[in-house]
Design an enzyme around this catalytic site. Structure first.
Site, PDB file in Angstrom:
ATOM      1  N   GLU A 102       0.816  -1.208   0.000  1.00 64.37           N
ATOM      2  CA  GLU A 102       0.000   0.000   0.000  1.00 64.37           C
ATOM      3  C   GLU A 102       0.851   1.261   0.000  1.00 64.37           C
ATOM      4  O   GLU A 102       1.968   1.272   0.502  1.00 64.37           O
ATOM      5  CB  GLU A 102      -0.886   0.011   1.251  1.00 64.37           C
ATOM      6  CG  GLU A 102      -1.718  -1.245   1.364  1.00 64.37           C
ATOM      7  CD  GLU A 102      -2.691  -1.251   2.538  1.00 64.37           C
ATOM      8  OE1 GLU A 102      -3.544  -2.133   2.564  1.00 64.37           O
ATOM      9  OE2 GLU A 102      -2.600  -0.378   3.411  1.00 64.37           O
ATOM     10  N   CYS A 115       3.392   8.463   1.462  1.00 64.16           N
ATOM     11  CA  CYS A 115       3.944   7.476   2.395  1.00 64.16           C
ATOM     12  C   CYS A 115       4.042   6.150   1.641  1.00 64.16           C
ATOM     13  O   CYS A 115       3.031   5.612   1.181  1.00 64.16           O
ATOM     14  CB  CYS A 115       2.987   7.379   3.588  1.00 64.16           C
ATOM     15  SG  CYS A 115       3.443   6.099   4.758  1.00 64.16           S
ATOM     16  N   CYS A 122       5.875  -7.258   7.262  1.00 59.68           N
ATOM     17  CA  CYS A 122       7.039  -6.835   8.051  1.00 59.68           C
ATOM     18  C   CYS A 122       7.374  -7.946   9.032  1.00 59.68           C
ATOM     19  O   CYS A 122       6.492  -8.629   9.533  1.00 59.68           O
ATOM     20  CB  CYS A 122       6.731  -5.550   8.816  1.00 59.68           C
ATOM     21  SG  CYS A 122       8.188  -4.841   9.630  1.00 59.68           S
ATOM     22  N   CYS A 126       6.411  -5.391  15.840  1.00 62.59           N
ATOM     23  CA  CYS A 126       6.124  -4.371  16.848  1.00 62.59           C
ATOM     24  C   CYS A 126       4.710  -4.592  17.357  1.00 62.59           C
ATOM     25  O   CYS A 126       3.777  -4.817  16.583  1.00 62.59           O
ATOM     26  CB  CYS A 126       6.291  -2.969  16.262  1.00 62.59           C
ATOM     27  SG  CYS A 126       7.991  -2.656  15.741  1.00 62.59           S
ATOM     28  N   CYS A 129       1.487  -2.566  15.936  1.00 59.66           N
ATOM     29  CA  CYS A 129       1.408  -2.243  14.500  1.00 59.66           C
ATOM     30  C   CYS A 129       0.642  -3.320  13.752  1.00 59.66           C
ATOM     31  O   CYS A 129       0.919  -4.514  13.905  1.00 59.66           O
ATOM     32  CB  CYS A 129       2.813  -2.106  13.921  1.00 59.66           C
ATOM     33  SG  CYS A 129       2.810  -1.728  12.156  1.00 59.66           S
ATOM     34  N   CYS A 357      -1.173   5.700  10.274  1.00 63.57           N
ATOM     35  CA  CYS A 357       0.051   4.996  10.688  1.00 63.57           C
ATOM     36  C   CYS A 357      -0.305   3.672  11.337  1.00 63.57           C
ATOM     37  O   CYS A 357      -1.138   3.623  12.233  1.00 63.57           O
ATOM     38  CB  CYS A 357       0.817   5.796  11.725  1.00 63.57           C
ATOM     39  SG  CYS A 357       1.334   7.391  11.181  1.00 63.57           S
TER      40      CYS A 357
END
Ligand code: SAH
Length: 391
Positions: A102, A115, A122, A126, A129, A357
């Protein structure tokens, strides 16, 4: 032989998108032409956004024919576009048959920020996230990283042309690029470094180094690598003022604790003559948002060229965290300011389309589970990490 970085699999035509200028020059001279043709090509590709070699009309016909036989400009395919009520726009792009990544455009009065993603999924896990929940699928190529900026420029220019029909041509819609989408950019340096070079190159996207920001969860050794290679603004996802809490929230901290990370940051600034590092700090209710934690963070950063960007937590399905109340976020900011540290609160954008975010989840279905999970981390040695951290 030319390094065909980001060109895709064997047998396909070379993707010109994603070649740095030296690589493009080498390729053009391999084809028997003068290096200045590379600058013309770059101008067509990046400045004019022209994907068709055939339409690059100031190149000799014979050269175009030769080039079109072995190369092309291949951009990621758009699967879906979502438009937020606040003007934010998100594109979902195809990585392959079952995977997607994205990018998000955030318009503001004085700038337009794109962004972009550096990986599909990933591996860093974390705790807060949503991309982490997906696990890791693969690194994006340089062409796929640069292709996001190329595509967004084209899409936004087309939208502007429709909106302002008859008026003077609009300014360039994208003024800033941030590597804050899906993925850990420093775990994919092989693709990310050439992409950054193309963003900065005056024959590429020609962005100033202060308008390109790489955000990392804290791969300290790769910050040293970056410092040797390219000069962009650095943002670091700190999120906690002490190692015990950061170990929980950002598990890579167990391998590269705060002191090591900060040392790498100050080294980066020295090397690159940078002004400051921005430390991102997600505000999690009753986890990391107390005034005492703010003061501890302040003491950690005081006297250094550091800014803090407080990010109100963006929830996603299944998360155990809550966003800190606004008054706690402001109190946290004030504590930092009182210690002489510039701290700002990031305005949340694009929440209604899952573009804020930490909400970028793409569609990572066929994932390889190389996450630094709670139990897994203790067992993870360098060899496992090398799965995600390229040399
Ligand atoms: N991997 C890189 C870049 C991607 S994340 C990094 O960690 O920096 C971009 C920023 O959004 C990071 O600071 C990240 O910690 C933050 N973030 C992640 N999830 C979030 C969430 N749910 N709400 C608010 N911010 C989040």
């Amino acid at each position: 032989m030319t390094d065909l970085g980001g060109s895709g699999s064997r047998g396909e035509r070379l993707n010109l998108l994603g070649l740095t200028r030296p690589a493009l020059e080498a390729y053009v001279s391999d084809l028997g032409d003068k290096p200045f043709r590379a600058r013309q090509l770059a101008h067509w590709i990046y400045k004019r956004g022209e994907p068709s070699i055939e339409r690059m009309t100031d190149l000799a016909k014979s050269f175009r024919a030769r080039l079109a036989g072995c190369a092309e400009v291949r951009v990621p395919e758009i699967l879906e576009v979502r438009q937020s009520g606040d003007g934010t726009r998100k594109w979902i792009l195809r990585a392959d048959a079952s995977q997607a990544f994205e990018m998000v455009f955030i318009p503001e009065d004085d700038r337009g920020t794109l962004c972009i993603s550096s990986q599909v999924g990933c591996a860093l896990d974390c705790a807060f996230c949503s991309t982490a929940q997906q696990g890791f699928n693969r690194n994006l190529t340089t062409a796929e990283i640069i292709g996001q900026v190329w595509l967004a420029n084209r899409e936004l220019a087309a939208a502007q042309a429709v909106a302002r029909l008859g008026e003077r041509p609009a300014e360039r819609p994208i003024t800033n690029v941030v590597l804050m989408g899906m993925g850990e950019p420093l775990a994919n340096l092989r693709s990310v470094i050439p992409a950054l070079k193309i963003l900065l190159d005056d024959h590429g996207f020609d962005l100033s180094r202060r308008r390109v920001t790489l955000s990392t969860s804290g791969l300290a050794p790769q910050i040293y690598r970056l410092a040797e290679e390219v000069n962009v603004a650095l943002a670091v996802s700190l999120h906690a003022p002490d190692d015990a809490l950061r170990d929980e929230l950002v598990p890579i901290n167990r391998q590269h604790p705060i002191a090591e990370l900060l040392e790498a940051c100050w080294h980066y600034l020295d090397e690159q003559n940078g002004r400051s590092v921005t430390f991102e700090y997600v505000m999690l209710d009753a986890v990391n948002d107390s005034p005492a934690q703010a003061r501890r963070l302040g003491r950690l950063l005081a006297g250094h060229p550091a800014k803090v960007n407080l990010i109100p937590f963006n929830p996603f399905p299944g998360t155990r965290y809550r966003r800190s109340p606004a008054e706690k976020i402001l109190r946290f900011r004030d504590e930092l300011n009182a210690l002489g540290i510039i701290a700002t609160v990031r305005r949340t954008r694009g929440e209604d389309i899952d573009a804020a975010c930490g909400q970028l989840a793409g569609r990572v279905i066929d994932r390889t589970v190389v996450r630094l999970g709670r139990k897994g981390t203790a067992r993870l040695g360098r060899s496992t990490l090398s799965v995600v951290v390229q040399p």
